[in-house]
Motif scaffolding. Structure first.
Motif, PDB file in Angstrom:
ATOM      1  N   SER A  84       0.827  -1.212   0.000  1.00 23.50           N
ATOM      2  CA  SER A  84       0.000   0.000   0.000  1.00 23.50           C
ATOM      3  C   SER A  84       0.857   1.256   0.000  1.00 23.50           C
ATOM      4  N   MET A  85       1.935   1.232   0.753  1.00 26.41           N
ATOM      5  CA  MET A  85       2.843   2.382   0.763  1.00 26.41           C
ATOM      6  C   MET A  85       3.484   2.588  -0.604  1.00 26.41           C
ATOM      7  N   LEU A  86       3.798   1.478  -1.279  1.00 22.53           N
ATOM      8  CA  LEU A  86       4.342   1.589  -2.640  1.00 22.53           C
ATOM      9  C   LEU A  86       3.348   2.271  -3.568  1.00 22.53           C
ATOM     10  N   ARG A  87       2.069   1.923  -3.405  1.00 23.32           N
ATOM     11  CA  ARG A  87       1.045   2.545  -4.242  1.00 23.32           C
ATOM     12  C   ARG A  87       0.948   4.038  -3.967  1.00 23.32           C
ATOM     13  N   LEU A  88       1.091   4.420  -2.682  1.00 21.31           N
ATOM     14  CA  LEU A  88       1.000   5.834  -2.323  1.00 21.31           C
ATOM     15  C   LEU A  88       2.255   6.616  -2.708  1.00 21.31           C
TER      16      LEU A  88
ATOM     17  N   PRO B 115      12.220   3.819  -0.829  1.00 24.96           N
ATOM     18  CA  PRO B 115      12.941   2.725  -0.150  1.00 24.96           C
ATOM     19  C   PRO B 115      12.243   2.241   1.114  1.00 24.96           C
ATOM     20  N   LEU B 116      11.552   3.165   1.844  1.00 21.29           N
ATOM     21  CA  LEU B 116      10.867   2.758   3.076  1.00 21.29           C
ATOM     22  C   LEU B 116       9.773   1.741   2.777  1.00 21.29           C
ATOM     23  N   SER B 117       9.044   1.958   1.687  1.00 28.51           N
ATOM     24  CA  SER B 117       7.979   1.028   1.316  1.00 28.51           C
ATOM     25  C   SER B 117       8.539  -0.362   1.037  1.00 28.51           C
ATOM     26  N   TRP B 118       9.645  -0.414   0.326  1.00 23.08           N
ATOM     27  CA  TRP B 118      10.274  -1.693   0.036  1.00 23.08           C
ATOM     28  C   TRP B 118      10.783  -2.358   1.309  1.00 23.08           C
ATOM     29  N   ALA B 119      11.260  -1.549   2.257  1.00 28.99           N
ATOM     30  CA  ALA B 119      11.740  -2.098   3.529  1.00 28.99           C
ATOM     31  C   ALA B 119      10.604  -2.763   4.301  1.00 28.99           C
ATOM     32  N   VAL B 120       9.431  -2.128   4.297  1.00 27.36           N
ATOM     33  CA  VAL B 120       8.280  -2.697   5.000  1.00 27.36           C
ATOM     34  C   VAL B 120       7.849  -4.004   4.324  1.00 27.36           C
ATOM     35  N   VAL B 121       7.866  -4.029   2.998  1.00 26.77           N
ATOM     36  CA  VAL B 121       7.558  -5.263   2.272  1.00 26.77           C
ATOM     37  C   VAL B 121       8.541  -6.371   2.664  1.00 26.77           C
ATOM     38  N   ALA B 122       9.820  -6.035   2.729  1.00 27.08           N
ATOM     39  CA  ALA B 122      10.842  -7.022   3.086  1.00 27.08           C
ATOM     40  C   ALA B 122      10.631  -7.545   4.508  1.00 27.08           C
ATOM     41  N   ILE B 123      10.248  -6.645   5.431  1.00 30.20           N
ATOM     42  CA  ILE B 123       9.975  -7.074   6.812  1.00 30.20           C
ATOM     43  C   ILE B 123       8.836  -8.087   6.828  1.00 30.20           C
ATOM     44  N   GLY B 124       7.806  -7.816   6.033  1.00 35.71           N
ATOM     45  CA  GLY B 124       6.694  -8.753   5.959  1.00 35.71           C
ATOM     46  C   GLY B 124       7.128 -10.125   5.475  1.00 35.71           C
ATOM     47  N   VAL B 125       7.996 -10.159   4.485  1.00 31.82           N
ATOM     48  CA  VAL B 125       8.486 -11.435   3.966  1.00 31.82           C
ATOM     49  C   VAL B 125       9.332 -12.148   5.022  1.00 31.82           C
ATOM     50  N   LEU B 126      10.193 -11.408   5.711  1.00 36.29           N
ATOM     51  CA  LEU B 126      11.071 -12.015   6.717  1.00 36.29           C
ATOM     52  C   LEU B 126      10.294 -12.536   7.923  1.00 36.29           C
ATOM     53  N   LEU B 127       9.146 -11.904   8.230  1.00 37.17           N
ATOM     54  CA  LEU B 127       8.350 -12.352   9.367  1.00 37.17           C
ATOM     55  C   LEU B 127       7.726 -13.723   9.133  1.00 37.17           C
TER      56      LEU B 127
END
Length: 487
Positions: A227-231, A237-249
């Protein structure tokens, strides 16, 4: 005691009672999926948003669905599939009553998202049918036939929903049009309450709350990052970082599930040579069957005289395209169990995925006329209908008997995640286009639509390749021994 009944007799007799009531539930689900599509442009104007922002509605609903399905599927196995079917129907009905009475995008978005509870209906129904068929010979065939009937009911509802929605939105105030589905959902609730019996012998156990929290955090972070990427755009880079955190979780979730005695999701199923490719196929299929719905509708409504592309169709004319597509899906769904009599279910799945891929790639040269779009959607629809029926039935036949609802639910969950990712990607593409420039006016960019067609086509073909690695005897009764049940 083991009861052995001929598959044909069961499919027409003992199972038709419950399938009939469940078919009405899927008819209602179909109405919900088809009814709103012709009016998405009207909803966008009502909410004062850009056409590309319609993907927010789709994306948020898919996000919530990805959270709901694992929990409700597991609870269905534990305490009863009918009980969870009733709860999800009640929530969907309450949420639908929000839509007619607000012009706030935020409130509408919340109501629309909560309606996503309906996505758990089909996996719960397939699991309920499978649980009753465990005492019968040929239950993989029985479940496949039942799935075909349910999907045919779903797509019939979607056809009627699309046609009725397209006609009403051209003739009535939008708030009245949005109220119609709520009435049907209320009727659906009482159909389940009065007509559907609970599945025999729920597994019981202790609900894996820790697992639910861990997978919820992973999905919230992942979809929130999208969603942050869409906005913020794909360069943030922050949006991609949040996506990566989701994958790592997902890693701590998987480690916990491997240690848990009664896991929310038995992650070992992903290692199965039969189930693993099915789950991956479901995710890739979700890109097209869920992520492409809004772009296909808004492309048809786009005025070619103003923007140089699109069909410029009315709401009703758009609903006719959707109706033909859904008829093709019915054909695909009903053909699936018939085709499996001639060739292995694995081959049918591969052919279906290829049809979806070819149909979307046909849009690249053929998108300028109403007839061309219809032809493309027929090809896509036949393949999609077969996959919608086949994936949960295949998962049920290959899963451990204590994880039937979880396995069928996982096909929906993974499909939903694929749709959520696609919804984000397509929203960015339509808003910014391939060049990165924001599309003028309220229409999406043409390069964005090209992106939609290419991504949907390629992901479907990749799914076909993955299915080549499924064991040749997968999803057949030869791999599914009869289970002894005490009546």
């Amino acid at each position: 005691m083991t009861q052995r009944v001929a598959p044909g007799r069961v499919s027409l007799g003992m199972l038709m009672g419950v399938v009939g009531f469940l078919a009405f539930v899927e008819f209602t689900s179909g109405v919900l999926q088809g009814y709103y599509t012709p009016m998405l442009t009207d909803i966008a104007r009502h909410l004062h948003i850009h056409d590309a922002d319609v993907n927010w509605l789709e994306g948020t609903q898919l996000m919530l669905s990805a959270l709901v399905v694992p929990a409700f599927a597991k609870l269905g196995d534990m305490i009863g599939h009918r009980r969870m079917l009733l709860i999800s129907t009640a929530v969907t009905g309450a949420a639908s009553l929000v839509l007619p009475f607000t012009d706030s995008f935020a409130v509408f978005l919340v109501g629309w998202a909560l309606m996503g509870f309906y996505v758990v209906w089909l996996p719960l129904e397939i699991a309920l049918i499978w649980s009753r068929a465990r005492r019968m010979e040929g239950r993989s065939t029985i479940t496949a036939r039942a799935a075909g009937i349910l999907v045919a009911a779903l797509e019939s509802g979607a056809i009627i929903g699309a046609l009725v929605g397209g006609a009403l939105v051209d003739a009535l105030p939008l708030w009245i049009v949005l109220l119609v589905p709520s009435i049907l959902i209320i009727v659906c609730f009482f159909v389940v309450l009065c007509g559907v019996k609970e599945s025999p012998e729920p597994t019981g156990g202790i609900f894996d709350t820790v697992g639910l929290v861990l997978i919820s955090l992973a999905l919230i972070a992942f979809t929130g990052g999208l969603s942050m990427l869409r906005l913020n755009g794909p360069a943030d880079p922050l949006s991609w970082a949040v996506v990566a955190i989701g994958v790592l979780l997902v890693i701590p979730f998987a480690l916990w599930e491997l240690r848990c005695a009664d896991p929310l999701i038995d992650v070992r199923m992903f290692r199965s040579p039969a189930l693993g490719p099915v789950f991956l196929t479901a995710g890739l299929f979700g890109v097209s069957v869920l992520g492409a719905q809004a772009p296909l509708s808004t492309f048809a409504r786009t005025d070619p005289g103003v923007y140089g592309f699109g069909l410029g169709t009315s709401g009703f004319a758009t609903s006719l395209i959707i109706g033909v597509y859904l008829i093709a899906m019915i054909v695909g769904a009903l053909t699936y169990p018939l085709a499996t009599r001639l060739v292995a279910p694995r081959i049918v799945l591969i052919v279906a995925a290829v049809l979806v891929g070819v149909g979307f790639l046909l849009f690249l040269p053929l998108h300028g006329t109403y007839l061309q779009v219809i032809v493309n959607m027929v090809v896509v629809g036949i393949g999609s209908g077969a996959l919608v029926a086949a994936l949960p039935a295949a998962a049920a036949s290959a899963a451990p008997h204590t994880q039937t609802s979880v396995a069928t639910g996982l096909t929906n969950s993974v499909k939903t995640v694929g749709g959520a990712v696609a919804s984000c990607v397509f929203g960015i593409a339509l808003l910014h286009g391939a060049s990165g420039a924001v599309a003028d006016g309220t229409a999406g960019s043409f390069s964005g639509y090209v992106t939609v067609w290419v991504v949907c086509g390629v992901t479907a073909l990749v799914a076909a390749v993955l299915l080549l690695f499924v064991p040749k005897t997968a999803f057949t009764d030869a791999e599914t021994p009869v289970v002894d049940l005490v009546p």
